[in-house]
Design a protein around this motif. Structure first.
Motif, mmCIF file in Angstrom:
data_model
loop_
_atom_site.group_PDB
_atom_site.id
_atom_site.type_symbol
_atom_site.label_atom_id
_atom_site.label_comp_id
_atom_site.label_asym_id
_atom_site.label_seq_id
_atom_site.Cartn_x
_atom_site.Cartn_y
_atom_site.Cartn_z
ATOM 1 N N GLY D 166 0.825 -1.190 0.000
ATOM 2 C CA GLY D 166 0.000 0.000 0.000
ATOM 3 C C GLY D 166 0.863 1.245 0.000
ATOM 4 N N VAL D 167 0.212 2.380 0.194
ATOM 5 C CA VAL D 167 0.936 3.641 0.331
ATOM 6 C C VAL D 167 0.678 4.191 1.729
ATOM 7 C CG1 VAL D 167 0.942 4.113 -2.150
ATOM 8 C CG2 VAL D 167 -0.973 4.903 -0.740
ATOM 9 N N CYS D 168 1.137 5.421 1.987
ATOM 10 C CA CYS D 168 1.064 5.968 3.345
ATOM 11 C C CYS D 168 -0.343 5.885 3.915
ATOM 12 C CB CYS D 168 1.600 7.400 3.385
ATOM 13 S SG CYS D 168 0.770 8.571 2.283
ATOM 14 N N ARG D 169 -1.344 6.205 3.064
ATOM 15 C CA ARG D 169 -2.741 6.105 3.483
ATOM 16 C C ARG D 169 -3.071 4.724 4.063
ATOM 17 N NH1 ARG D 169 -6.955 3.505 1.274
ATOM 18 N NH2 ARG D 169 -8.986 4.519 1.058
ATOM 19 N N ASP D 170 -2.620 3.688 3.391
ATOM 20 C CA ASP D 170 -2.939 2.326 3.814
ATOM 21 C C ASP D 170 -2.156 1.921 5.062
ATOM 22 O OD1 ASP D 170 -4.566 1.941 1.361
ATOM 23 O OD2 ASP D 170 -2.613 2.107 0.407
ATOM 24 N N PHE D 171 -0.886 2.314 5.115
ATOM 25 C CA PHE D 171 -0.086 2.033 6.304
ATOM 26 C C PHE D 171 -0.735 2.681 7.530
ATOM 27 C CE2 PHE D 171 4.320 0.469 5.019
ATOM 28 C CZ PHE D 171 3.946 0.094 3.737
ATOM 29 N N ALA D 172 -1.216 3.920 7.344
ATOM 30 C CA ALA D 172 -1.846 4.626 8.466
ATOM 31 C C ALA D 172 -3.182 3.977 8.842
ATOM 32 C CB ALA D 172 -2.048 6.096 8.108
ATOM 33 N N HIS D 173 -3.915 3.501 7.851
ATOM 34 C CA HIS D 173 -5.194 2.836 8.150
ATOM 35 C C HIS D 173 -4.975 1.560 8.959
ATOM 36 C CE1 HIS D 173 -7.656 4.878 4.702
ATOM 37 N NE2 HIS D 173 -7.674 5.572 5.805
ATOM 38 N N ALA D 186 -7.195 5.881 18.221
ATOM 39 C CA ALA D 186 -6.257 6.244 17.156
ATOM 40 C C ALA D 186 -6.996 6.978 16.059
ATOM 41 C CB ALA D 186 -5.579 4.989 16.590
ATOM 42 N N ARG D 187 -6.255 7.877 15.393
ATOM 43 C CA ARG D 187 -6.890 8.658 14.325
ATOM 44 C C ARG D 187 -5.897 8.935 13.216
ATOM 45 N NH1 ARG D 187 -7.789 14.300 17.795
ATOM 46 N NH2 ARG D 187 -5.622 15.024 17.653
ATOM 47 N N PHE D 188 -6.450 9.227 12.070
ATOM 48 C CA PHE D 188 -5.719 9.416 10.828
ATOM 49 C C PHE D 188 -5.297 10.879 10.725
ATOM 50 C CE2 PHE D 188 -5.627 10.001 6.176
ATOM 51 C CZ PHE D 188 -5.013 8.831 5.726
ATOM 52 N N VAL D 189 -4.072 11.143 10.281
ATOM 53 C CA VAL D 189 -3.542 12.498 10.208
ATOM 54 C C VAL D 189 -2.988 12.747 8.806
ATOM 55 C CG1 VAL D 189 -1.797 14.088 11.111
ATOM 56 C CG2 VAL D 189 -2.922 12.457 12.654
ATOM 57 N N SER D 190 -3.392 13.848 8.188
ATOM 58 C CA SER D 190 -2.771 14.266 6.927
ATOM 59 C C SER D 190 -1.837 15.429 7.223
ATOM 60 C CB SER D 190 -3.835 14.671 5.911
ATOM 61 O OG SER D 190 -4.537 15.804 6.367
ATOM 62 N N CYS D 191 -0.740 15.530 6.476
ATOM 63 C CA CYS D 191 0.259 16.530 6.841
ATOM 64 C C CYS D 191 1.219 16.839 5.695
ATOM 65 C CB CYS D 191 1.070 16.036 8.049
ATOM 66 S SG CYS D 191 1.852 14.435 7.794
ATOM 67 N N TYR D 192 1.915 17.951 5.841
ATOM 68 C CA TYR D 192 3.138 18.223 5.101
ATOM 69 C C TYR D 192 4.253 17.550 5.890
ATOM 70 C CZ TYR D 192 0.377 21.695 2.603
ATOM 71 O OH TYR D 192 -0.575 22.316 1.842
ATOM 72 N N ALA D 193 5.124 16.857 5.180
ATOM 73 C CA ALA D 193 6.081 16.001 5.884
ATOM 74 C C ALA D 193 7.511 16.321 5.474
ATOM 75 C CB ALA D 193 5.762 14.541 5.592
ATOM 76 N N ALA D 218 4.113 4.580 10.190
ATOM 77 C CA ALA D 218 4.515 3.199 9.901
ATOM 78 C C ALA D 218 5.325 3.092 8.615
ATOM 79 C CB ALA D 218 3.278 2.296 9.828
ATOM 80 N N THR D 219 5.309 4.132 7.788
ATOM 81 C CA THR D 219 6.129 4.081 6.569
ATOM 82 C C THR D 219 7.582 4.446 6.860
ATOM 83 O OG1 THR D 219 5.941 6.409 5.885
ATOM 84 C CG2 THR D 219 4.128 4.943 5.274
ATOM 85 N N ARG D 220 7.805 5.144 7.975
ATOM 86 C CA ARG D 220 9.147 5.613 8.363
ATOM 87 C C ARG D 220 9.803 6.425 7.258
ATOM 88 N NH1 ARG D 220 11.689 0.218 10.594
ATOM 89 N NH2 ARG D 220 10.325 -0.194 12.371
ATOM 90 N N GLN D 221 9.011 7.182 6.537
ATOM 91 C CA GLN D 221 9.576 7.928 5.419
ATOM 92 C C GLN D 221 9.799 9.401 5.738
ATOM 93 O OE1 GLN D 221 7.584 7.199 1.752
ATOM 94 N NE2 GLN D 221 8.112 5.055 1.767
#
Lengths: 286, 286, 286, 286
Positions: D166-173, D186-193, D218-221
């Motif tokens: 998956g991508v970041c969205r899926d890792f966070a889900h 737990a909750r989902f967060v969108s951000c500038y990274a 969880a992506t550690r990116q």
């Protein structure tokens, strides 16, 4: 009716690939094979397997990297059995031959167990017989859009039902699922289809009624008496025209069928029920 | 090894019910049937069907309302083929017999297509051979809880994997799915199982390695060399011990198997790989 | 209309359990709370939380092992807004207030994204407005069987659609999903429901049309102008009447609502569209 | 730390389209907005909505056919709260504030109810606290492949788990789902990274531990102390950076973030636990 038919398939093989093809016409009493040629380039070793239960003809080829093409041509004489749909009843489960009963079971893409409430609600009270299966086809035709790109090789009948769209494979899966859910044995059929535009491999289904398998096409895109069977199975998984194991890219695919007896296509769709089981019904699985 | 085995099943039939039973031991070279009796009360007409591809013995009975019971008893001599697991390799797909290839396809409860990424991620890099399938069994045993009531007749392998629980049927479905996802033909096996406590019908699976079907039991609840086969199929749909069409209630069910040669059970589980294909590997589907 | 209503819930607490209850009537302009009592036995500490977006009243209680019961009673005066359904149009998405737009999004049990093709195929061409949502309710009522036991706390709208059965929760989820799939904001409503037999917590849904939330009940089991709101949310997950974290067993549950103004129930179902938003439409979430 | 950040989005609008954007940085005590500009071409009327529960800033725009672009730029000062992970415990459910409890519920893409057995089996026995959520991130990182194109806007956490990609969205889900399944809000967060390569909108998640929301990726990116929050929600459905209703094509999308205080990025990833809640924990939803 006499047909010439065939297919030309070509592939770019990136690394050793084992193909299982299921593209040759079935050996049926109703389908006389007048001539048949199969050419492979390069001319690799062929393995043939005919499944003992369903008589499908599988062709196995191990192909090394490079270009690979297959050309199949046949001329066949197809004789169909016709009957008045109004005379065709359902066979009670208690009278079904035991070798027919497996076609009541759910299979990978024919999730008839999940669709039982849906089928019972829509068709449970419908008068039984050929007309009930015809009503199923009408329902599918009216409720689903024929739309390439809406499904893939993992799409199941219940998913197609929610998507309200699919291709011939999906229409046949839903028809098969509804039948099984109602206690009517049903199976998936791949074929060359006269009248189909554009020409392609086609998928329809058969329901077992009054001791015989009858053809149904919920897409209504081909002539029922112009379907030349390739394979028959529980669902699309068993009789894919090409099952490749390896790394390859399809390059080209051309499928053809034409009348070869100088006679034209019938002016309108037949109102007869059509079966390819000849002459006596139910002589084994063929 | 010699076993006496059998089952007693009784039902309260509420209205006409057609049963398909699959409870008689399979006819294998490795399984000599010394004696066998099957009693129905009332003594209704029996239909027998042996599937041409898998040689399963199906029994069909139409039962009217009332009480119905079936008693089956057999004595068999089971001879197994043993080998050192370390010597058993996987067969490349290009060398698989064509009649074995269908066991790479997904089926209703063995959703191997959906589980391919999972299987590849967990076992794709594992050394190949009997040990890889054994690693699959270890993984299932370690990651799933054997827990009656967590699944039903519609549960698929991917669902069981998320539920992390199931019964023998589900353990076998996951094992079968992982194998197929890795390119190893696999099939579902129902059996009488020596050592299983409490005694019941059991489900295990077979993987095709080095030209032969080998037995695996991810539940590790029975002796691998004490599994007396009833049926073999794509998944549980094909070889349910009882498939009733009608309205009935199961009343009682008793399954039994015991050594009849006066010899005890082996003190510990064998480390050999076990197959029931004798003597030459791969002589047809049996 | 004036109602007395309430519930009595009792539990056998096996180990420390945290309950979140959502059983008190909502604070709306249209719903005057004349009196209200809430009794806990034992009389444990209560935490109150009112969600800022939807104004739901949550009650949190930590309960030790033993017997626990809750009794709630209220008398309310409910005033509804009525209008001729034919005059109620849909609000184009471009004119929807931004705080209403989240109710177009899919939620856990309202899988409107998966049901978009289905909703578009069935209702896409239907004349817009209150009548379209009414047509959705008619469709659900005609196509699903109200049948306790066919769903559980994880059942989604798409699953209910295939099962062709469910309870009020599922009927409301499908209605909500179809609306969202058509671009009509919709939300799930829990309530005390006058006319419901047997008396129970009820679930209906609201669709946002012409600047106001309107009530719909696809089960047609209660009077639309006798629905006393408890909570409103994206779906059942947010406003379960009881969410227990711990180990407990429900013992008894009694829900009641009756007219307290001496006036009888209307002799037949109203043909008016009913809203509880008063007096001006769309003043925040209430 | 000081950052300049922003995005440039452009679209080809085929017919009237209503956009809801969620691209502006959140208003948090820990996030001082030094400057901020938002330019629309054409300069259409803007509607602003800040959700009362989560304080997300939504921007609504009705766009006619033609070209449309949006440019957002901001400079912010981000202050994070740091702590030794070993000191951060889980908060028992009985002590959770009631406004936090909704983040234990399943949502559309965070199917925590379905994943409860899986989460309990993998992490149920793990020592509790920040380290358990960190173990969840390690597990996801080790078991899933970060691979664009493997998921779409309807993919749920349980589906991603089977796809093992998956991508970041899926890792966070999945991270969010596992936490909720274990009783950790737990909750989902969108951000500038900061640190994300290539630069893009990013998705991470927050878990509520010891009275405070803590960040996890969880992506550690990206750098955990360089995540500038845009929105927070139950899952991706609520805080998509762009939700278009209409007919349009994305043309270009550029996202940027850079240190603006002349200081470099930290040489290695911090070992501290990071939260953006300042100074006292749990002051509402911010």
């Amino acid at each position: 009716m006499r047909y010439t038919l065939g297919c030309s398939l070509s592939y770019n093989i990136l690394s050793d690939t084992t193909f299982i093809f299921n593209i040759q016409v079935a050996r049926l009493k109703s389908l006389e094979i007048l001539s048949e040629t199969l050419t492979l380039k390069p001319d690799l070793k062929r393995e043939i397997y005919i499944s003992p239960d369903l008589q499908n003809r599988y062709l196995g080829v191990n192909v090394p990297a490079g270009q690979f093409s297959l050309e199949y041509n046949a001329e066949v004489e197809l004789t169909v059995h016709r009957a008045d749909p109004a005379t065709i009843n359902e066979t009670p489960i208690s009278q079904l031959p035991l070798d027919i009963l497996p076609f009541l079971l759910p299979s990978r893409f024919v999730s008839s167990d999940r669709l039982t409430p849906f089928a019972q609600a829509e068709f449970g009270a419908h008068p039984k017989g050929h007309q009930r299966v015809n009503a199923i086809c009408n329902w599918i035709h009216d409720h689903l859009t024929y739309q390439p790109g809406t499904s893939d090789g993992e799409t199941t009948a219940d998913e197609s039902l929610l998507k309200r769209a699919g291709v011939c494979r999906d229409f046949a899966h839903i028809g098969t699922a509804f039948c099984r859910a109602l206690g009517i044995p049903a199976r998936f059929v791949s074929c060359y289809a006269h009248g189909l535009v554009p020409s392609d491999f086609h998928a329809v289904f058969e329901a077992y009624l009054d001791g015989r398998w009858w053809l149904f096409d919920a897409t209504r895109q081909a002539d029922l008496d112009g379907l030349v069977r390739i394979g028959v199975g529980r669902d699309a998984a068993e009789i894919a025209f090409s099952t490749p194991y390896g790394n390859m890219q399809p390059v080209n695919q051309q499928i053809r069928i034409a009348r070869s007896d100088g006679l034209g296509s019938p002016p309108q769709r037949t109102v007869d029920a059509i079966s390819t089981e000849l002459p006596a019904p139910h002589a084994g699985a063929a």
